[in-house]
Design an enzyme around this catalytic site. Structure first.
Site, PDB file in Angstrom:
ATOM      1  N   GLY A  12      14.364  -4.853   5.954  1.00  0.00           N
ATOM      2  CA  GLY A  12      13.514  -6.009   6.237  1.00  0.00           C
ATOM      3  C   GLY A  12      12.521  -5.648   7.331  1.00  0.00           C
ATOM      4  O   GLY A  12      12.753  -4.757   8.148  1.00  0.00           O
ATOM      5  N   GLY A  13      11.386  -6.345   7.349  1.00  0.00           N
ATOM      6  CA  GLY A  13      10.371  -6.048   8.358  1.00  0.00           C
ATOM      7  C   GLY A  13       9.924  -4.610   8.243  1.00  0.00           C
ATOM      8  O   GLY A  13       9.584  -4.116   7.175  1.00  0.00           O
ATOM      9  N   ASP A  14       9.940  -3.883   9.348  1.00  0.00           N
ATOM     10  CA  ASP A  14       9.529  -2.475   9.336  1.00  0.00           C
ATOM     11  C   ASP A  14      10.732  -1.566   9.556  1.00  0.00           C
ATOM     12  O   ASP A  14      10.593  -0.466  10.090  1.00  0.00           O
ATOM     13  CB  ASP A  14       8.463  -2.224  10.394  1.00  0.00           C
ATOM     14  CG  ASP A  14       8.935  -2.586  11.809  1.00  0.00           C
ATOM     15  OD1 ASP A  14      10.000  -3.216  11.925  1.00  0.00           O
ATOM     16  OD2 ASP A  14       8.246  -2.235  12.776  1.00  0.00           O
ATOM     17  N   GLU A  15      11.911  -1.990   9.112  1.00  0.00           N
ATOM     18  CA  GLU A  15      13.130  -1.207   9.272  1.00  0.00           C
ATOM     19  C   GLU A  15      13.549  -0.607   7.928  1.00  0.00           C
ATOM     20  O   GLU A  15      13.685  -1.325   6.932  1.00  0.00           O
ATOM     21  CB  GLU A  15      14.269  -2.071   9.830  1.00  0.00           C
ATOM     22  CG  GLU A  15      14.015  -2.550  11.245  1.00  0.00           C
ATOM     23  CD  GLU A  15      15.153  -3.408  11.771  1.00  0.00           C
ATOM     24  OE1 GLU A  15      15.241  -3.574  12.995  1.00  0.00           O
ATOM     25  OE2 GLU A  15      15.948  -3.920  10.956  1.00  0.00           O
TER      26      GLU A  15
END
Length: 570
Positions: free
Chosen positions: A484-487
Site C-alpha cells: 500500500g502507498g509507496d511500500e
C-alpha cells in the site's frame, strides 16, 4: 377410414408435440432460472467477501497511519515539552493525512498527564479543517480510547465500538456514526507519554468501500451482537443509541447462525421483502477485527434485487413462449406430413433440455430442419448459448472479484493478503528443507514530494514503473508485492549467501535510482530497504515483516537511500 385415422393421428401428434414443447420450455425455463439465481448467489457472496476484506484492508491502513504518527519525533517532543514548532509540524501533518483520507473526522494527540488533555487536534468541518488550540482543547482521560489505550502493550492498537459520537465540539463528526482507533506514543523506555487517536467516519468509509458496487445493491453492517449499524432503512440503525435495540437476526432470521457463531457466512432469499427492501438475494459474512478491538467482529451484508438476478431467465422465458406459440399454430397444419418424424426431434429436444438442466452439456439438436421443429431447436440452442454467455459473464465477474481480492489494482502486483499466503507456503517449505528466506521491505524516498509537486497521476506512473523494475530485477520464483502507498515487499526464495542478498539489493537500488519520464520531465525517487532473514529474524510472516520494517526505518533514520539488515531484538 384411413383419412380419419390420419387426421386423428395428426391431431394427436400435434397435441403431443405442442405439449412436449411446452413442457420442455417450462422445464428449461425453470432450470435456467434456478441456475441464474444460484450463480447470482455465489457472485453476491464473493462480492460480500471482497467487501469484508476491503474493510480489513481499510482498518489496516488506518493502523499504518497511526504507527506513522505515534512514531513521529514531533509527537514525543510535543508531549514532553509542548514547543510551538512541534505543534505546527503536527498540525500540518494531521491536516495532510486528513486530506488524503476523506473518512477521517478528526486526529488528536492526547497527553497521558493532565487528565488526558488534548495537545494537538485537527477536526474536519465540511471541506475545510479546524486546528483546535488553547482553551478549546479538552480533557479526555475518562474516555476508554484514552484510558484503555494507555494500558495496551507497546505498539498495540485500540479499536472502539462503532457508536454515535456525542462528544461536544467535534465539528463534522457530531452525532455521526464513528469509530476511534488509537495507539500509544512511547518514550525511549517504552513508557506511554500519550496517545494518537483517529476518529473514523463509518458512513464515509463504507461509502468509499462500496463505490464500485452496482447501483441496485444495498449494504448492511451489524456489530458482534447483531445491532444494525448500516441499513437501507435509516430508522433501523443504531437503535441502541435511542434505547431500542434493532438486531440483524430479528430482521433476517437466517443470520442468527452467523451471530451465534455456527456459521461464518450465509446466503439466502428474502422473497417477501423487508422494510426498504424489495424481494432480494442477500449474503452476509463474518469479518473479525483485531484482538485489541472492543468490537470483536462485524457482520457485513449485501442485497441484490431478485428481479435483476432473474432478468435473464425472463428473457429466455419469452423466447421459449414465442417458440411454443409458433409451433402450436403451425403444428396441426404440418402434423400429417410429420407424424412419423415429429416424435424423434421432440425427444431430442427433451433430452437436450434435461441434459442441459443436469449440467451435462449440450447434445445434438435438429437445427438443420427447415420446419417448426427446426425453429424450436434453433431457439433452444440460442437459449443455451445465452445461458452459457450469462454463466461466462458471471464467472468472469467472479474472477475479477478474486483478482481484486488478491492483487493491487494499480500495479498488478500481489497485495498483502496474497503475500501472506505465499510467505506461509515459502516458510513451510524452507522449514522442511532447512533453507533460508530473505524479505526485503522497500519504502520509496521522496515519493510524497512527487505526489505533492506533480499530482497523483505522476505518483501512479512512478508506482507502476517501480513495480515493473522490481519484477524485472528478481527471479520468477521470487514474489514482489505492494503493501500500500509507496511500500513494496520482495520475498527472495533461497536467496543464497548474505553477499548475494546485498548484490540483489544494490541492483534494485540502481534500477530504482534511474529517472522516470513524465510529461517531458524526469522524475526521480530513491528507496530505503530493510532486510530480514528466515529463520534468524523471525519464524512467521508477521515477525519477518516487522523485522524488515524496523530495519527499513533504521535506514531512514540514517538519512534514507540505502539498505540495512534487521538486528534481532533482545
Amino acid at each position: 377410414m384411413k383419412s380419419g385415422i390420419a387426421v386423428k393421428l395428426a391431431i394427436l401428434l400435434a397435441v403431443v408435440g405442442v405439449t412436449a414443447a411446452a413442457l420442455t420450455g417450462a422445464y428449461s425455463y425453470g432450470v435456467s432460472r434456478q441456475l441464474l439465481v444460484e450463480a447470482s448467489q455465489q457472485s453476491l457472496l464473493a462480492a460480500t467477501q471482497v467487501l469484508g476484506r476491503r474493510i480489513d484492508t481499510g482498518l489496516q491502513e488506518v493502523v499504518r497511519n497511526l504507527q506513522i504518527l505515534a512514531r513521529h519525533p514531533a509527537a514525543r517532543s510535543m508531549l514532553r515539552q509542548g514547543d510551538a514548532g512541534s505543534r505546527q509540524q503536527l498540525d500540518e501533518l494531521f491536516e495532510l493525512m486528513m486530506r488524503a483520507n476523506p473518512a477521517y473526522f478528526q486526529i488528536r494527540l492526547i497527553s497521558a498527564a493532565d487528565f488526558g488533555l488534548e495537545r494537538v487536534r485537527v477536526d474536519r468541518q465540511g471541506a475545510s479543517f479546524v486546528r483546535v488550540a488553547d482553551d478549546d482543547l479538552q480533557e479526555k482521560g475518562h474516555f476508554s480510547y484514552v484510558s484503555e489505550t494507555l494500558k495496551q502493550p507497546p505498539g498495540s492498537v485500540y479499536m472502539s465500538r462503532i457508536t454515535i459520537n456525542h462528544e461536544r465540539g467535534v465539528h463534522a463528526g457530531a452525532e455521526r456514526p464513528s469509530m476511534q482507533l488509537a495507539m500509544p506514543v512511547e518514550d525511549d523506555k517504552g513508557k506511554p507519554l500519550g496517545v494518537v487517536v483517529i476518529n473514523l467516519d463509518v458512513d464515509g468509509m463504507f461509502a468509499l468501500l462500496a463505490v464500485d458496487l452496482p447501483a441496485d445493491f444495498r449494504l448492511f453492517l451489524a456489530n458482534g451482537d447483531g445491532d444494525i449499524l448500516l441499513h437501507p432503512d435509516h430508522a433501523k440503525v443504531f437503535g441502541f443509541d435511542r434505547g431500542r435495540r434493532v438486531l440483524i437476526q430479528e430482521e433476517f432470521a437466517a443470520t442468527a447462525a452467523l451471530v451465534d457463531g455456527r456459521q461464518s457466512r450465509v446466503v439466502f432469499q428474502d422473497v417477501a421483502g423487508s422494510g426498504a427492501l424489495q424481494s432480494a438475494l442477500l449474503a452476509f459474512v463474518q469479518q473479525p477485527l483485531g484482538p485489541r478491538s472492543e468490537e470483536r467482529q462485524l457482520f457485513v451484508g449485501l442485497a441484490q434485487p431478485l428481479s435483476s438476478a432473474r432478468e435473464g431467465a425472463q428473457r429466455f422465458g419469452q423466447l421459449i413462449l414465442v417458440s411454443v406459440l409458433v409451433l402450436g399454430l403451425l403444428g396441426i397444419l404440418v402434423a400429417m406430413l410429420l407424424a412419423r418424424l415429429a416424435l424423434r426431434p421432440l425427444r431430442q429436444l427433451t433430452d437436450a433440455a434435461q441434459r442441459f438442466g443436469r449440467g451435462e452439456g449440450t447434445s445434438e439438436l435438429p437445427v438443420a430442419r427447415d420446419d417448426e421443429i427446426g425453429e424450436l431447436a434453433r431457439s433452444f440452442r440460442q437459449m443455451q448459448q445465452q445461458i452459457g454467455e450469462q454463466m461466462d459473464s458471471l464467472q468472469a465477474s467472479q474472477q475479477q472479484l478474486q483478482q481484486l481480492a488478491q492483487y493491487d489494482p494499480l500495479t498488478g502486483l500481489p497485495n498483502r493478503r496474497m503475500l501472506q499466503d505465499r510467505m506461509d507456503l515459502a516458510i513451510s517449505r524452507a522449514r522442511r528443507h532447512d533453507e533460508q528466506l530473505a524479505l526485503l521491505f522497500i519504502d520509496l524516498d521522496n515519493f510524497k514530494d512527487i505526489n505533492d509537486g506533480w499530482g497523483h497521476d505522476a505518483g501512479d506512473i512512478v508506482l507502476m514503473e517501480v513495480a515493473h523494475r522490481l519484477r524485472q530485477s528478481v527471479r520468477a520464483v521470487d514474489t514482489v508485492a505492494r503493501l500500500g502507498g509507496d511500500e513494496f515487499v520482495i520475498l527472495l526464495d533461497v536467496p543464497g549467501s548474505r553477499q548475494d542478498i546485498i548484490n540483489i539489493v544494490i541492483k534494485l537500488l540502481e534500477q530504482l535510482s534511474l529517472g522516470i519520464p513524465f510529461q517531458g520531465i524526469t522524475l526521480r525517487v530513491g528507496a530505503s530497504v530493510g532486510i530480514s532473514l528466515f529463520p534468524d529474524d523471525g519464524a512467521s510472516p508477521a515477525a519477518l515483516l516487522v523485522s524488515a520494517d524496523r530495519a527499513m526505518y533504521q535506514v531512514k533514520a540514517r538519512g534514507r537511500g540505502g539498505y540495512g539488515f534487521a538486528v534481532l531484538q533482545e
